[in-house]
Design a protein around this motif. Sequence first.
Motif, PDB file in Angstrom:
ATOM      1  N   ILE A  62       1.359  -1.390   0.033  1.00  9.80           N
ATOM      2  CA  ILE A  62       0.074   0.272   0.094  1.00  9.80           C
ATOM      3  C   ILE A  62       0.879   1.270   0.003  1.00  9.80           C
ATOM      4  O   ILE A  62       1.580   1.519   1.120  1.00  9.80           O
ATOM      5  CB  ILE A  62      -1.163  -0.181   1.229  1.00  9.80           C
ATOM      6  CG1 ILE A  62      -1.551  -1.327   1.426  1.00  9.80           C
ATOM      7  CG2 ILE A  62      -1.756   0.735   1.053  1.00  9.80           C
ATOM      8  CD1 ILE A  62      -2.524  -1.120   2.601  1.00  9.80           C
ATOM      9  N   THR A  66      -1.711   6.563  -0.026  1.00  8.35           N
ATOM     10  CA  THR A  66      -3.270   5.077   0.213  1.00  8.35           C
ATOM     11  C   THR A  66      -3.494   5.297   1.581  1.00  8.35           C
ATOM     12  O   THR A  66      -4.209   5.932   1.806  1.00  8.35           O
ATOM     13  CB  THR A  66      -2.984   4.501  -0.687  1.00  8.35           C
ATOM     14  OG1 THR A  66      -2.773   4.265  -1.723  1.00  8.35           O
ATOM     15  CG2 THR A  66      -4.707   3.724  -0.361  1.00  8.35           C
ATOM     16  N   LEU A 269      -9.176   0.662  -2.377  1.00  4.29           N
ATOM     17  CA  LEU A 269      -8.262  -0.188  -1.982  1.00  4.29           C
ATOM     18  C   LEU A 269      -7.722  -1.628  -2.898  1.00  4.29           C
ATOM     19  O   LEU A 269      -7.146  -2.172  -3.641  1.00  4.29           O
ATOM     20  CB  LEU A 269      -7.689  -0.163  -0.510  1.00  4.29           C
ATOM     21  CG  LEU A 269      -7.055  -0.497  -0.463  1.00  4.29           C
ATOM     22  CD1 LEU A 269      -4.798  -0.488  -0.772  1.00  4.29           C
ATOM     23  CD2 LEU A 269      -6.353  -1.350   1.334  1.00  4.29           C
TER      24      LEU A 269
END
Length: 279
Positions: A62, A66, A269
């Motif tokens: 990630i 984000t 996501l």
Amino acid sequence: MQRRARKAYVPGLAALLVALVAGCTADTGTEGSAIDSKTGGTKTAAAPPGKYRTLREPCGSIGRSTLKDLLPGAAELPDDQQQKIFRGTADVTYDTDRRVGCSWNADSPDASHHLTLDFERVVSYDTAVSDDDRAQEVFATKQAAASLPAPADTGPEKGQGSSPSTTPSQSKPPTGSAPPTGTPSGSATPSGSDPLAGLEPRVLDGLGDAAFLNDVLDGAGAGSTAQRRTVSVVFRTSNVIVTIVYVEQPARTTEVPDSKELQEKAQSLAGRLAEEFSD
């Protein structure tokens, strides 16, 4: 006398050799038939392995931008604390090719947020069952445990590995969980309309090979009156199952986490991760 005996002996020897060769040929055929009968004639080909043989490193999966969006307030902390939060905490695992995970926690004056990411690579030990089929079985078990509302009947033909999304007017949140809230701030809800339309726990289309979303609102724990919302997105791509759990707990007991916002962030996501697995 000796010459005649020799002439009589040679033809007899030749006949004996021909008989022996014929016997050996016959025995070979019999033996081959016996072997075929033991093995069932032809061997059945083993089911194909899954697409993935290893797993991605979860804590690095990630991006920083984000994480800043998912963990509001962390970017306001000193650099050393930011580094610690955004680095995440890896789950303890004994086989990183089979299962890995990572978690992030951040507190802000308005709310606390918790994010977990889990990658599971499913392997079938049955040669007749492919890794993908076994992964679908594991995924189906997870979906059943989420107690999603039954999908609307769309006829005999449905997509393989995924059910159509539920119709809001025909479904309710799982028993034991409070309904999610998702009315956008500052917008009025027309009289008689359902403010939760489209935000119920449901099957998701267009995400991996199969996917679902769960949304649960409950108390933060014993002795606490704060409301905590947990949004989970689970999807399967080939023989890997990805689970995202996103939790928000407001600091004020009078506030309820916004279901729409949390769901959008969790699904966004999930979409990025699905694309990375497809690369």
